[in-house]
Design an enzyme around this catalytic site. Structure first.
Site, PDB file in Angstrom:
ATOM      1  N   ARG A  16       6.083 -46.369   0.515  1.00  0.00           N
ATOM      2  CA  ARG A  16       5.989 -46.536   1.909  1.00  0.00           C
ATOM      3  C   ARG A  16       4.850 -47.682   2.431  1.00  0.00           C
ATOM      4  O   ARG A  16       4.474 -48.108   3.415  1.00  0.00           O
ATOM      5  CB  ARG A  16       5.425 -45.322   2.526  1.00  0.00           C
ATOM      6  CG  ARG A  16       4.034 -44.901   2.363  1.00  0.00           C
ATOM      7  CD  ARG A  16       3.695 -43.476   2.761  1.00  0.00           C
ATOM      8  NE  ARG A  16       3.875 -43.458   4.272  1.00  0.00           N
ATOM      9  CZ  ARG A  16       3.206 -43.549   5.385  1.00  0.00           C
ATOM     10  NH1 ARG A  16       1.791 -43.881   4.873  1.00  0.00           N
ATOM     11  NH2 ARG A  16       3.221 -43.297   6.385  1.00  0.00           N
TER      12      ARG A  16
ATOM     13  N   CYS B 190      -6.641 -42.215   5.946  1.00  0.00           N
ATOM     14  CA  CYS B 190      -6.185 -43.520   5.658  1.00  0.00           C
ATOM     15  C   CYS B 190      -7.310 -44.368   5.838  1.00  0.00           C
ATOM     16  O   CYS B 190      -7.962 -44.448   6.791  1.00  0.00           O
ATOM     17  CB  CYS B 190      -5.255 -43.714   6.995  1.00  0.00           C
ATOM     18  SG  CYS B 190      -4.246 -45.058   6.841  1.00  0.00           S
TER      19      CYS B 190
END
Length: 501
Positions: free
Chosen positions: A416, A320
Site C-alpha cells: 500500500r 501514521c
C-alpha cells in the site's frame, strides 16, 4: 443618511477559510452555532459510503489487521455501518473472513470447541474461552451435532479418563444461522436452555449463550443494520493494485463482498487508475472506492478513472508517520473540505479517513463534506478487534499498529506504500497498545447520539442538510488559537473523571 444596519458577517465561510494557504486539522477549526428548529432525535445520519452502498450511520471500520476482521465486520453491519476487511493476509483467508461475516445475523463471535464422542478431555484448557465443548460425529464444525459437555459438569467428573460419549449431554436444540437476536432469545426461553448452536448446512457456525444475549440486550437500541440485496450483512474489503490483487478480487467477489477499497497511502498513481479501469470493466456492478487522496487534483484523476467513492487522508492517523517521514500530506480538515468540494459535483461520496478521536471530530468531518468517517484508533482496543487483551502497567490493553509499521509490512502491507519491491523498508507507522474500550455495540450508539447533538447545534437535520448549509455559506467557521483549544477542552481541575456514557 442611511441608518440601515449592515448585514451581519460573523465568522468565515469554509471557502474563504480553507483558501488562505494553511493546512488545518479538526482541532484547528470550530463551527459557529446556527439556528435550531428541530429536536435532536429528528437528526438523520443515513448516508452513502459509495455511490450505491447505503448505511444507517456514517461509520466505517478501517482495513487494518488490528481492527477489521469477522467480529468487527458483523458488529459494524449490525450497527448500520460497515467494516473493510484488511488484505494483510492471503486471498483465501480474506475471502473466508468475508464469508464468515456474511453468514451471521447476530453480533456475537464465539470460538466453539469441537470434539468427537470417542475423544477425551485432558484438561480445562481444552475448553478454551468457551463454557462448552460441542460434540460432533467427526469432532469438527462440519459434521453432525450430537451433544455437548459443559465445563462445570466436566470439572465434577471423578474419572477424567473416560471418553466423552460416556457422559456427554445429548442435545437436539439448535437454530438456523439466519436467526436474529430476538428469535434466539425466544428459543432460549422456550427450550429453557443456556445456549444454542447456530447451524448452516449441517455446520455449526456459532455458539450463542443466554449470557451473550442478555449482554447485548443491555446495550443501546441498535439502528437498522446494513443489509445488502442478498439479505446478508454488508461487508467491504481492501485490495492493492498489484497483478496478484486481480486474483484476490476474484476470491472476494465469489465470497460476496459488497464494496472494495483500493488500499494505498497515495492513490494518485498509474497503478491505481489502471486497477480502477480493470475492476470497473470486469465487475461493473461492484462499487469501488479509490484513494487515499488529499488534493482536488488527485481526486479528479480518480473520479475520471471511474471510482464510486473516495478515501481522504494522508498521515493523519494516530499511528501514521507519513507526514514526518516523507514530508507529504495535508491537515485532515483541509483535505476533507477540498476533496469533498470537487467530489460532490460528480455525486461521489467521500470517506474521511483518520484523525478521529472524539464525536466532535466526526461532526467536523461530516460537516466539511464527508459522507462517512473511517476509524482505526477510535475502534482499536474494543472487544470486536482481532487479538487478545493483555495487561500493561495495570491496564487491560490490545495491540494496535499502523499498516505502515515495519511489523505490518513484514506481512505484506508495504504494497500500500508502493514499497513491496524496495530492498530497504522504511516505516511510515508505529506499533502501540490501546486500552480496553468495551464493545463497539455500546460506545458507537452513544457516539452517534453526540453527533446528532452536534448537528442540531449546527441547525442541520441530516448530512445532506449540513453539506447544503456549508456550500450555501450559511455555516461559518473560525480558526482556534492554542489558548482557545485549551479553553474548549477540560481545564482548570485538580482531577476529573472523563466519562461520556
Amino acid at each position: 443618511m442611511d441608518y440601515t444596519p449592515p448585514p451581519i458577517e460573523d465568522g468565515f465561510t469554509a471557502e474563504k477559510l480553507f483558501n488562505q494557504g494553511y493546512s488545518y486539522t479538526y482541532d484547528d477549526v470550530i463551527f459557529l452555532p446556527n439556528y435550531i428548529d428541530f429536536p435532536t432525535d429528528a437528526v438523520q445520519l443515513a448516508t452513502r459510503v459509495s455511490r450505491n452502498i447505503l448505511l444507517s450511520i456514517p461509520c466505517v471500520a478501517s482495513p487494518m489487521d488490528t481492527v477489521s476482521e469477522t467480529a468487527m465486520a458483523v458488529a459494524m453491519a449490525t450497527l448500520g455501518g460497515i467494516a473493510f476487511v484488511h488484505s494483510n493476509t492471503t486471498a483465501s483467508e480474506q475471502a473466508a473472513i468475508i464469508r464468515a461475516a456474511k453468514s451471521r445475523r447476530v453480533p456475537i463471535l464465539s470460538n466453539p470447541v469441537f470434539k468427537a464422542p470417542s475423544a477425551r478431555i485432558d484438561s480445562v484448557d481444552d475448553f478454551g474461552d468457551s463454557p462448552y465443548i460441542l460434540v460432533t460425529e467427526l469432532g469438527s464444525a462440519k459434521s453432525k451435532l450430537l451433544g455437548y459437555v459443559s465445563r462445570l459438569e466436566w470439572e465434577k467428573q471423578n474419572d477424567k479418563e473416560v471418553k466423552i460419549y460416556d457422559y456427554m449431554v445429548n442435545s437436539s436444540v439448535s437454530a438456523p444461522s439466519s436467526f436474529d437476536l430476538g428469535q434466539i432469545d425466544a428459543l432460549l426461553g422456550e427450550k429453557k436452555v443456556d445456549f444454542v448452536p447456530l447451524v448452516k448446512d449441517d455446520e455449526v457456525v456459532e455458539l450463542v449463550t443466554k449470557e451473550d444475549v442478555e449482554r447485548i440486550k443491555g446495550y443501546p437500541k441498535l439502528a437498522a443494520g446494513s443489509v445488502g440485496a442478498d439479505g446478508k450483512w454488508l461487508v467491504g474489503a481492501a485490495i492493492g493494485t498489484r497483478e496478484q490483487d486481480k486474483e484476490r478480487l476474484e476470491h472476494l467477489v465469489k465470497a460476496g463482498v459488497n464494496v472494495v477499497v483500493l488500499d494505498s497511502s497515495q492513490g494518485n498513481s498509474i497503478y491505481q487508475t489502471e486497477m480502477i479501469k480493470y475492476v470497473k470493466k470486469t465487475y461493473p456492478e461492484l462499487d469501488l472506492i479509490g484513494g487515499n487522496v488529499v488534493t482536488m487534483y488527485q481526486a479528479e484523476n480518480l473520479i475520471q478513472a471511474g471510482v464510486d467513492g473516495l478515501r481522504v487522508g494522508m498521515g493523519s492517523g494516530s499511528i501514521c508517520t507519513t507526514q514526518e517521514v516523507c514530508a507529504v500530506g495535508r491537515g485532515q480538515a483541509t483535505a476533507v473540505y477540498k476533496v469533498s468540494s470537487i467530489a460532490y459535483k460528480s455525486g461521489i461520496p467521500v470517506i474521511a479517513d483518520g484523525g478521529i478521536s472524539n464525536s466532535g471530530h466526526i461532526v467536523k468531518a461530516l460537516s466539511l463534506g464527508a459522507s462517512t468517517v473511517m476509524m482505526g484508533s477510535f475502534l482499536a482496543g474494543s472487544l470486536e478487534t482481532p487479538g487478545s487483551y493483555v495487561y500493561q502497567n495495570g491496564q487491560r490493553v490490545k495491540k494496535y499498529r499502523g499498516m505502515g509499521s515495519l511489523e505490518a509490512m513484514t506481512k505484506g502491507s508495504d504494497a500500500r506504500y508502493l514499497g513491496d519491491t524496495a530492498k530497504l523498508k522504511i516505516a511510515q507507522g508505529v506499533v502501540g497498545a490501546v486500552k480496553d474500550k468495551g464493545s463497539v455495540l455500546k460506545f458507537i450508539p452513544y457516539t452517534m447520539q453526540a453527533v446528532k447533538q452536534g448537528f442540531q447545534d449546527l441547525g442541520a437535520s441530516s448530512l445532506q442538510s449540513a453539506h447544503d448549509l456549508l456550500r450555501n455559506k450559511v455555516l461559518r467557521l473560525e480558526v482556534r488559537t492554542g489558548a482557545a483549544q485549551i479553553e474548549g477542552g477540560i481545564h482548570g481541575l485538580v482531577s476529573f473523571e472523563k466519562k461520556y456514557f
